[in-house]
Enzyme design. Structure first.
Site, PDB file in Angstrom:
ATOM      1  N   LEU A  33       5.729   4.989   1.470  1.00  0.00           N
ATOM      2  CA  LEU A  33       6.022   4.188   2.602  1.00  0.00           C
ATOM      3  C   LEU A  33       4.950   3.871   3.386  1.00  0.00           C
ATOM      4  O   LEU A  33       3.930   4.693   3.322  1.00  0.00           O
ATOM      5  CB  LEU A  33       7.346   5.046   3.586  1.00  0.00           C
ATOM      6  CG  LEU A  33       8.412   5.388   2.936  1.00  0.00           C
ATOM      7  CD1 LEU A  33       9.396   6.102   3.925  1.00  0.00           C
ATOM      8  CD2 LEU A  33       9.144   4.014   2.438  1.00  0.00           C
ATOM      9  N   HIS A  34       4.778   2.769   4.088  1.00  0.00           N
ATOM     10  CA  HIS A  34       4.021   2.439   4.677  1.00  0.00           C
ATOM     11  C   HIS A  34       4.510   1.396   6.025  1.00  0.00           C
ATOM     12  O   HIS A  34       5.626   1.515   6.157  1.00  0.00           O
ATOM     13  CB  HIS A  34       3.032   1.627   4.108  1.00  0.00           C
ATOM     14  CG  HIS A  34       3.662   0.505   3.352  1.00  0.00           C
ATOM     15  ND1 HIS A  34       4.293  -0.800   3.803  1.00  0.00           N
ATOM     16  CD2 HIS A  34       3.799   0.299   1.842  1.00  0.00           C
ATOM     17  CE1 HIS A  34       4.806  -1.567   2.873  1.00  0.00           C
ATOM     18  NE2 HIS A  34       4.537  -1.198   1.878  1.00  0.00           N
ATOM     19  N   HIS A  37       7.391  -0.903   5.680  1.00  0.00           N
ATOM     20  CA  HIS A  37       8.611  -0.156   5.476  1.00  0.00           C
ATOM     21  C   HIS A  37       9.335  -0.059   7.116  1.00  0.00           C
ATOM     22  O   HIS A  37      10.520  -0.322   7.407  1.00  0.00           O
ATOM     23  CB  HIS A  37       8.746   0.972   4.841  1.00  0.00           C
ATOM     24  CG  HIS A  37       8.502   0.702   3.342  1.00  0.00           C
ATOM     25  ND1 HIS A  37       7.309   1.217   2.725  1.00  0.00           N
ATOM     26  CD2 HIS A  37       9.000   0.106   2.424  1.00  0.00           C
ATOM     27  CE1 HIS A  37       7.036   0.693   1.412  1.00  0.00           C
ATOM     28  NE2 HIS A  37       8.408   0.139   1.160  1.00  0.00           N
ATOM     29  N   GLN A  61      14.913  -1.323 -12.905  1.00  0.00           N
ATOM     30  CA  GLN A  61      14.424  -2.724 -12.588  1.00  0.00           C
ATOM     31  C   GLN A  61      13.047  -2.923 -13.167  1.00  0.00           C
ATOM     32  O   GLN A  61      12.282  -3.662 -12.813  1.00  0.00           O
ATOM     33  CB  GLN A  61      14.452  -2.959 -11.004  1.00  0.00           C
ATOM     34  CG  GLN A  61      13.508  -2.024 -10.209  1.00  0.00           C
ATOM     35  CD  GLN A  61      13.698  -2.025  -8.648  1.00  0.00           C
ATOM     36  OE1 GLN A  61      14.846  -1.789  -8.361  1.00  0.00           O
ATOM     37  NE2 GLN A  61      12.778  -2.718  -7.999  1.00  0.00           N
ATOM     38  N   LYS A 151       8.590 -10.231   2.379  1.00  0.00           N
ATOM     39  CA  LYS A 151       7.407  -9.893   1.283  1.00  0.00           C
ATOM     40  C   LYS A 151       7.906 -10.119   0.154  1.00  0.00           C
ATOM     41  O   LYS A 151       7.209 -10.829  -0.773  1.00  0.00           O
ATOM     42  CB  LYS A 151       7.030  -8.359   1.511  1.00  0.00           C
ATOM     43  CG  LYS A 151       6.071  -7.893   0.380  1.00  0.00           C
ATOM     44  CD  LYS A 151       4.723  -7.659   0.745  1.00  0.00           C
ATOM     45  CE  LYS A 151       4.004  -7.480  -0.574  1.00  0.00           C
ATOM     46  NZ  LYS A 151       4.706  -6.099  -1.398  1.00  0.00           N
TER      47      LYS A 151
HETATM   48  P1  AMP Z   1       9.521  -1.352  -1.784  1.00  0.00           P
HETATM   49  O1  AMP Z   1       9.715   0.113  -1.440  1.00  0.00           O
HETATM   50  O2  AMP Z   1       8.738  -1.730  -2.237  1.00  0.00           O
HETATM   51  O3  AMP Z   1      10.882  -1.540  -3.014  1.00  0.00           O
HETATM   52  O4  AMP Z   1      10.196  -2.097  -0.603  1.00  0.00           O
HETATM   53  C1  AMP Z   1      11.340  -1.582   0.091  1.00  0.00           C
HETATM   54  C2  AMP Z   1      11.533  -2.922   1.264  1.00  0.00           C
HETATM   55  O5  AMP Z   1      10.214  -3.079   2.103  1.00  0.00           O
HETATM   56  C3  AMP Z   1      11.867  -4.136   0.459  1.00  0.00           C
HETATM   57  O6  AMP Z   1      12.916  -4.822   1.229  1.00  0.00           O
HETATM   58  C4  AMP Z   1      10.244  -4.726   0.828  1.00  0.00           C
HETATM   59  O7  AMP Z   1      10.323  -6.086   0.899  1.00  0.00           O
HETATM   60  C5  AMP Z   1      10.141  -4.073   2.156  1.00  0.00           C
HETATM   61  N1  AMP Z   1       8.515  -4.290   2.366  1.00  0.00           N
HETATM   62  C6  AMP Z   1       7.481  -3.933   1.478  1.00  0.00           C
HETATM   63  N2  AMP Z   1       6.490  -4.360   2.162  1.00  0.00           N
HETATM   64  C7  AMP Z   1       6.645  -4.936   3.163  1.00  0.00           C
HETATM   65  C8  AMP Z   1       5.748  -5.519   4.063  1.00  0.00           C
HETATM   66  N3  AMP Z   1       4.681  -5.715   4.176  1.00  0.00           N
HETATM   67  N4  AMP Z   1       6.494  -6.280   5.186  1.00  0.00           N
HETATM   68  C9  AMP Z   1       7.804  -6.374   5.308  1.00  0.00           C
HETATM   69  N5  AMP Z   1       8.585  -5.771   4.358  1.00  0.00           N
HETATM   70  C10 AMP Z   1       8.023  -5.017   3.191  1.00  0.00           C
END
Ligand code: AMP
Length: 281
Positions: A33-34, A37, A61, A151
């Site tokens: 997480l960052h 999220h 996936q 994103k």
């Molecule tokens: P992930 O853990 O990469 O599958 O991402 C989880 C959710 O966080 C997804 O809906 C991503 O589109 C969203 N997300 C990831 N990075 C960003 C970002 N920089 N800005 C906005 N949403 C993000």
């Protein structure tokens, strides 16, 4: 913040919240997480009684077993970040058996063709895997609202379509891309960039802003040439750049009125794949 590691205890929690008529905002993640999220939870907090997140690295996936294995897993850190955000009421961290009790299979969906464009073209079956896990999470979490980042714009469109084809009563919200100070879209992959690479990667956002300036001023082939030129001069490989209709995600080569367009870009910096997009104003 409550933490649930299995389907049974999580279902009991959901049933109790439903009994109290709480509205549920949900943002699924794959962890690592960052701040990007966290921006999803901020959006969810404003519109719901409780906010739920999940952390699950979904095997179906991934096309490439090596990518699945290499995916960063930082669960202790993630739980700390979720707690410290003060925005999340519960996090669900299921095991594979909680999501795939009948064996790990991806369902097949008809997303109307958007699944075959862009990221789908390079990764056959990827969006079926995304649909499978999100459908299952939606059935277990039973959210009123769900939040996805722009994103991954194509994924956001896929989820909107998923809710439509399954006729689920869930409102899907897109959340603006959260960026680092230099404009780079925040991603768990950014950790793998050196300081110099990170600085250089600001060219991606700068380019998208230029594209927005050029939008409807010069032709699309001309815009594409200029973008290629920018990356020819840099130490990074442009995997694709395209301007697409926001609805169909089909690449276009001229603009018409009354259509929303978005620019999409993927750049490979050494071994790190950086993805970004921008709505054209
Ligand atoms: P992930 O853990 O990469 O599958 O991402 C989880 C959710 O966080 C997804 O809906 C991503 O589109 C969203 N997300 C990831 N990075 C960003 C970002 N920089 N800005 C906005 N949403 C993000």
């Amino acid at each position: 913040m409550q933490v649930f590691y299995d389907r049974t205890s999580f279902s009991q929690y959901i049933e109790s919240q439903k009994g109290l008529h709480k509205t549920i905002g949900f943002a699924p993640t794959m962890g690592a997480l960052h701040a990007g999220h966290i921006s999803l939870y901020e959006a969810a907090k404003k519109e719901n009684d409780i906010v739920i997140s999940s952390v699950f690295v979904n095997p179906t996936q991934f096309n490439n077993p090596e990518d699945l294995e290499k995916y960063p897993r930082t669960i202790e850190d993630d739980i700390e970040k979720l707690k410290n955000s003060g925005l999340v009421d519960a996090v669900y961290i299921p095991g594979v058996e909680d999501i795939y009790p009948d064996g790990m299979r991806r369902k097949h969906y008809n997303f109307g063709g958007i699944e075959n464009e862009m990221e789908g073209a390079a990764r056959p079956g990827h969006f079926d895997g995304v649909g499978t896990v999100v459908e299952e999470l939606f059935r277990q979490v039973q959210p009123d609202n769900a939040y996805f980042g722009e994103k991954d714009f194509q994924q956001l469109k896929i989820i909107e379509k998923l809710v439509e084809v399954l006729n689920l009563d869930i409102k899907i919200h897109g959340v603006a891309i959260y960026r680092e100070d230099n404009g780079l879209a925040m991603s768990s992959r950014n950790m793998r960039l050196t300081k110099q690479e990170k600085e250089a990667s600001s060219v991606i956002f700068q380019t998208l802003k230029k594209v927005d300036d050029w939008f409807r001023v010069i032709s699309i082939p001309e815009i594409k040439d200029r973008v290629s030129e920018i990356f020819d001069r840099k130490d990074m490989a442009l995997e694709y750049f395209m301007i697409a209709d926001e609805k169909t995600l089909k690449e276009v080569d001229f603009f018409s009125e009354d259509t929303n367009y978005r620019a999409f870009i993927v750049v490979n910096m050494d071994k790190v794949r950086l993805i970004d997009n921008m709505h054209l104003t």
